[in-house]
Design a protein around this motif. Structure first.
Motif, PDB file in Angstrom:
ATOM      1  N   UNK A  78       0.861  -1.183   0.000  1.00  0.00           N
ATOM      2  CA  UNK A  78       0.000   0.000   0.000  1.00  0.00           C
ATOM      3  C   UNK A  78       0.900   1.236   0.000  1.00  0.00           C
ATOM      4  N   UNK A  79       1.498   1.552  -1.160  1.00  0.00           N
ATOM      5  CA  UNK A  79       2.521   2.611  -1.203  1.00  0.00           C
ATOM      6  C   UNK A  79       1.947   4.023  -1.128  1.00  0.00           C
ATOM      7  N   UNK A  80       2.732   4.901  -0.526  1.00  0.00           N
ATOM      8  CA  UNK A  80       2.459   6.336  -0.610  1.00  0.00           C
ATOM      9  C   UNK A  80       3.278   6.852  -1.798  1.00  0.00           C
ATOM     10  N   UNK A  81       3.102   8.086  -2.160  1.00  0.00           N
ATOM     11  CA  UNK A  81       3.854   8.653  -3.293  1.00  0.00           C
ATOM     12  C   UNK A  81       5.362   8.603  -3.059  1.00  0.00           C
ATOM     13  N   UNK A  82       5.788   8.700  -1.816  1.00  0.00           N
ATOM     14  CA  UNK A  82       7.219   8.702  -1.496  1.00  0.00           C
ATOM     15  C   UNK A  82       7.855   7.317  -1.606  1.00  0.00           C
ATOM     16  N   UNK A  83       7.053   6.261  -1.704  1.00  0.00           N
ATOM     17  CA  UNK A  83       7.564   4.889  -1.744  1.00  0.00           C
ATOM     18  C   UNK A  83       7.991   4.420  -3.139  1.00  0.00           C
ATOM     19  N   UNK A  84       7.690   5.180  -4.175  1.00  0.00           N
ATOM     20  CA  UNK A  84       8.002   4.781  -5.547  1.00  0.00           C
ATOM     21  C   UNK A  84       9.436   5.148  -5.896  1.00  0.00           C
ATOM     22  N   UNK A  85      10.190   4.168  -6.442  1.00  0.00           N
ATOM     23  CA  UNK A  85      11.577   4.398  -6.853  1.00  0.00           C
ATOM     24  C   UNK A  85      11.682   4.286  -8.372  1.00  0.00           C
ATOM     25  N   UNK A  86      12.425   5.193  -8.986  1.00  0.00           N
ATOM     26  CA  UNK A  86      12.615   5.174 -10.440  1.00  0.00           C
ATOM     27  C   UNK A  86      13.447   3.954 -10.832  1.00  0.00           C
ATOM     28  N   UNK A  87      12.917   3.141 -11.742  1.00  0.00           N
ATOM     29  CA  UNK A  87      13.625   1.961 -12.242  1.00  0.00           C
ATOM     30  C   UNK A  87      14.207   2.191 -13.626  1.00  0.00           C
ATOM     31  N   UNK A  88      13.508   2.980 -14.456  1.00  0.00           N
ATOM     32  CA  UNK A  88      13.937   3.182 -15.838  1.00  0.00           C
ATOM     33  C   UNK A  88      13.369   4.480 -16.372  1.00  0.00           C
ATOM     34  N   UNK A  89      14.159   5.175 -17.183  1.00  0.00           N
ATOM     35  CA  UNK A  89      13.712   6.350 -17.925  1.00  0.00           C
ATOM     36  C   UNK A  89      14.146   6.131 -19.367  1.00  0.00           C
ATOM     37  N   UNK A  90      13.189   6.153 -20.293  1.00  0.00           N
ATOM     38  CA  UNK A  90      13.486   5.851 -21.693  1.00  0.00           C
ATOM     39  C   UNK A  90      12.497   6.559 -22.611  1.00  0.00           C
ATOM     40  N   UNK A  91      12.900   6.736 -23.856  1.00  0.00           N
ATOM     41  CA  UNK A  91      12.014   7.271 -24.881  1.00  0.00           C
ATOM     42  C   UNK A  91      11.268   6.152 -25.602  1.00  0.00           C
ATOM     43  N   UNK A  92      11.633   4.908 -25.326  1.00  0.00           N
ATOM     44  CA  UNK A  92      11.045   3.749 -26.014  1.00  0.00           C
ATOM     45  C   UNK A  92       9.827   3.226 -25.249  1.00  0.00           C
ATOM     46  N   UNK A  93       8.615   3.370 -25.811  1.00  0.00           N
ATOM     47  CA  UNK A  93       7.417   2.918 -25.110  1.00  0.00           C
ATOM     48  C   UNK A  93       7.348   1.400 -24.936  1.00  0.00           C
ATOM     49  N   UNK A  94       7.921   0.651 -25.856  1.00  0.00           N
ATOM     50  CA  UNK A  94       7.885  -0.816 -25.764  1.00  0.00           C
ATOM     51  C   UNK A  94       8.733  -1.291 -24.586  1.00  0.00           C
ATOM     52  N   UNK A  95       9.936  -0.789 -24.475  1.00  0.00           N
ATOM     53  CA  UNK A  95      10.821  -1.152 -23.365  1.00  0.00           C
ATOM     54  C   UNK A  95      10.177  -0.787 -22.029  1.00  0.00           C
ATOM     55  N   UNK A  96       9.602   0.392 -21.947  1.00  0.00           N
ATOM     56  CA  UNK A  96       8.968   0.849 -20.709  1.00  0.00           C
ATOM     57  C   UNK A  96       7.779  -0.028 -20.338  1.00  0.00           C
ATOM     58  N   UNK A  97       6.949  -0.386 -21.304  1.00  0.00           N
ATOM     59  CA  UNK A  97       5.776  -1.207 -21.034  1.00  0.00           C
ATOM     60  C   UNK A  97       6.165  -2.614 -20.606  1.00  0.00           C
ATOM     61  N   UNK A  98       7.160  -3.185 -21.249  1.00  0.00           N
ATOM     62  CA  UNK A  98       7.632  -4.528 -20.875  1.00  0.00           C
ATOM     63  C   UNK A  98       8.132  -4.510 -19.437  1.00  0.00           C
ATOM     64  N   UNK A  99       8.954  -3.530 -19.090  1.00  0.00           N
ATOM     65  CA  UNK A  99       9.484  -3.456 -17.733  1.00  0.00           C
ATOM     66  C   UNK A  99       8.374  -3.209 -16.709  1.00  0.00           C
TER      67      UNK A  99
END
Length: 55
Positions: free
Chosen positions: A11-32
């Protein structure tokens, strides 16, 4: 820009989310975003707007 965030909290709060990936590729982002290894939930955003929440 697509960003994938992950959290180990059931049950995460907004502060609990950690960045895993930043990309311009929508396919890579959706798979991850749909993988679950090492996280309880994943979230996908596009240009700061949540596209998939708690996947």
């Amino acid at each position: 820009m697509y960003r994938v965030y992950g959290t180990t909290k059931s049950h995460p709060s907004e502060a609990d989310w950690e960045l895993l990936l930043e990309t311009a590729d929508p396919v890579t982002a959706t798979v991850l975003a749909h993988e679950s290894e090492g996280t309880f939930w994943r979230r996908l955003t596009e240009d700061g707007v949540i596209v998939l929440d708690r996947v």
